[in-house]
Design an enzyme around this catalytic site. Structure first.
Site, short mmCIF file in Angstrom:
data_model
loop_
_atom_site.label_atom_id
_atom_site.label_comp_id
_atom_site.label_asym_id
_atom_site.label_seq_id
_atom_site.Cartn_x
_atom_site.Cartn_y
_atom_site.Cartn_z
N HIS A 121 0.86 -1.19 0.00
CA HIS A 121 0.00 0.00 0.00
C HIS A 121 0.89 1.23 0.00
O HIS A 121 2.02 1.21 0.50
CB HIS A 121 -0.87 -0.04 1.27
CG HIS A 121 -1.96 0.97 1.33
ND1 HIS A 121 -1.72 2.28 1.68
CD2 HIS A 121 -3.30 0.86 1.12
CE1 HIS A 121 -2.87 2.94 1.69
NE2 HIS A 121 -3.84 2.11 1.35
N ASP A 198 3.06 -4.28 8.11
CA ASP A 198 1.82 -3.53 7.90
C ASP A 198 0.68 -4.52 8.09
O ASP A 198 0.38 -5.32 7.21
CB ASP A 198 1.82 -2.94 6.49
CG ASP A 198 0.49 -2.28 6.12
OD1 ASP A 198 -0.47 -2.34 6.92
OD2 ASP A 198 0.40 -1.73 5.00
N GLN A 201 -4.44 -5.29 6.99
CA GLN A 201 -5.33 -6.34 6.48
C GLN A 201 -5.11 -7.67 7.19
O GLN A 201 -5.74 -8.67 6.84
CB GLN A 201 -5.09 -6.53 4.97
CG GLN A 201 -5.27 -5.28 4.14
CD GLN A 201 -6.70 -4.76 4.12
OE1 GLN A 201 -7.64 -5.49 4.38
NE2 GLN A 201 -6.86 -3.48 3.81
N LYS A 224 -10.74 -0.97 10.29
CA LYS A 224 -10.84 -2.16 9.45
C LYS A 224 -11.19 -3.40 10.26
O LYS A 224 -11.34 -4.49 9.70
CB LYS A 224 -9.52 -2.39 8.71
CG LYS A 224 -9.17 -1.28 7.71
CD LYS A 224 -7.88 -1.58 6.98
CE LYS A 224 -7.40 -0.40 6.15
NZ LYS A 224 -8.27 -0.12 5.00
N CYS A 361 -4.79 2.43 -3.76
CA CYS A 361 -3.56 2.97 -3.14
C CYS A 361 -2.39 2.04 -3.37
O CYS A 361 -1.52 1.86 -2.49
CB CYS A 361 -3.76 3.23 -1.65
SG CYS A 361 -5.00 4.48 -1.28
#
Length: 406
Positions: A121, A198, A201, A224, A361
């Site tokens: 991302h 990261d 997700q 999220k 993104c």
């Protein structure tokens, strides 16, 4: 896991859009919120609204207890050793930027290497581009396989004794690739580099154990994972956070202030300057309660079944390209031949189906895929196979509509 029963706890899903029952397939962008989270935020503002840490009155004490209680819920959720390792931020983007600014710029020099992947991302690319420009470090990319996965052999060839930072997404928000971050952390540590994950997700969809992963930093967002917008988490190993300087200065993060110099509070508060995101943290704590009550393992299994079913059903439609590996997280990214993703998303919206269209993104990844944009349907614990069936019906209608047009 009873997804239909879980769905009943999400008020926003009980509506019609353009005359059709809503099918929400954009949880990778932001998830919906259960009533328990909405109530937790509402109760704070209605009953406990006060600043934290500063006042000795009852409201201040109650607000502080809930705020710091949420921090401990996060600690337990990802199995961190201490609440000192849990920093509240505005989201994954802020968390990554904090590490790129505070750790990387202080520790990198010309010739050092930062290693990431083309699937990242923008929030896990641009901060490292800037850190490289500021320090003279070199930005390198682990090459992707044809299906959008990473080979550990390729990682070992890319990560060298000059590498100081490795930053990789736990799960790709486009491809659904679940990256081997534990193994990548081990390779990074062999060369003396730190590993940032990261987890935007990852944390919402699977059990995360930062001790087992042995990552040095793990970043994720509340919105999220059924929590409010504007709240996120930076986990960092305590010894690294102790060495890092704050990136925001002002109230709350100080110990003593003199006319020409100041000292900082201990962890985690030295990184939380100003009035913190109190309601957001409390809402995130409630979201963690909700997810743990459902069970992360049950959520993961449910999503695997949905992703497999969606892949099977979408593949039955001629003229659709699907991107990413066979084994994937709960999303399907695709294009219909000769139909722009934005047009596709518009037609689906007319059927009450919400999907994402664009570059997500991830412009470098779009270039790697040789497309300008894609459509993405992403699933969560409140989605069902009936939602997938509605999506497939909508895709068939889209093909028929544009077939008639052209």
């Amino acid at each position: 896991m009873d997804a239909k029963a879980i769905r009943e706890q999400f008020p926003i899903l009980h509506q019609e859009v353009n005359g059709h029952p809503l099918v929400y397939l954009d949880s990778s962008a932001t998830s919906q919120k259960p009533q328990s989270v909405i109530d937790a935020v509402n109760d704070y503002y209605r009953e406990d609204n006060s600043n934290v840490h500063r006042g000795v009155h009852t409201l201040g004490s109650r607000a502080t207890e809930k705020y710091e209680g949420a921090r401990d819920k996060v600690r337990s959720f990802i199995n961190a050793k201490s609440t000192a390792e849990i920093i509240f931020t505005r989201g994954t983007t802020t968390s990554i930027n904090t590490v790129a600014y505070s750790y990387a710029r202080a520790n990198l020099q010309a010739g050092d290497e930062i290693v990431i992947t083309p699937m990242e991302h923008h929030s896990n690319i641009i901060p490292w581009q800037q850190a490289a420009k500021a320090t003279g470090a070199v930005l390198k990319y682990i090459p992707l396989e044809a299906d959008g996965t990473i080979r550990l052999e390729a990682a070992r060839e890319t990560i060298t004794p000059n590498t100081r930072v490795v930053a990789v997404s736990h799960v790709s928000n486009v491809l659904g690739t679940v990256n081997p971050v534990k193994e990548l952390a081990a390779i990074a540590h062999e060369h003396g580099a730190v590993m940032l994950v990261d987890g935007a997700q990852g944390a919402p969809h699977m059990r995360v154990d930062v001790e087992e992963l042995d990552c040095d930093f793990y970043c994720f967002s509340g919105h999220k994972m059924c929590g409010p917008t504007g709240i996120g988490v930076l986990y960092g190993k305590r010894d690294l956070l102790e060495e890092m300087e704050p990136v925001e200065f002002g109230g709350e993060m100080i110990d003593f202030v003199n006319l020409y110099d100041s000292t900082w509070k201990e962890l985690p508060w030295k990184f939380e300057g100003g009035t913190p995101i109190i309601a957001g943290a409390i809402g995130l704590g409630a979201a963690i309660d909700f997810l743990q009550e459902v069970g992360l393992d049950a959520i993961t299994e449910h999503e695997k079944e949905l992703a497999a079913y969606a892949m099977e059903q979408v593949r039955m439609i001629d003229g659709i390209d699907i991107y990413g590996p066979e084994e994937r997280a709960a999303l399907v990214t695709f294009n219909i031949t000769d139909v722009h993703p934005h047009d596709l998303a518009t037609v689906l919206d007319a059927e009450g189906i919400a999907v994402r269209a664009g570059h997500h993104c991830c412009q470098p990844l779009m270039k790697w895929l040789d497309v300008t944009a894609t459509a993405r349907a992403s699933f969560y614990l409140y989605n069902t196979k009936e939602d997938v069936d509605r999506l497939v019906d909508g895709l068939v209608k889209t093909k028929e509509y544009f077939g008639d047009v052209f």
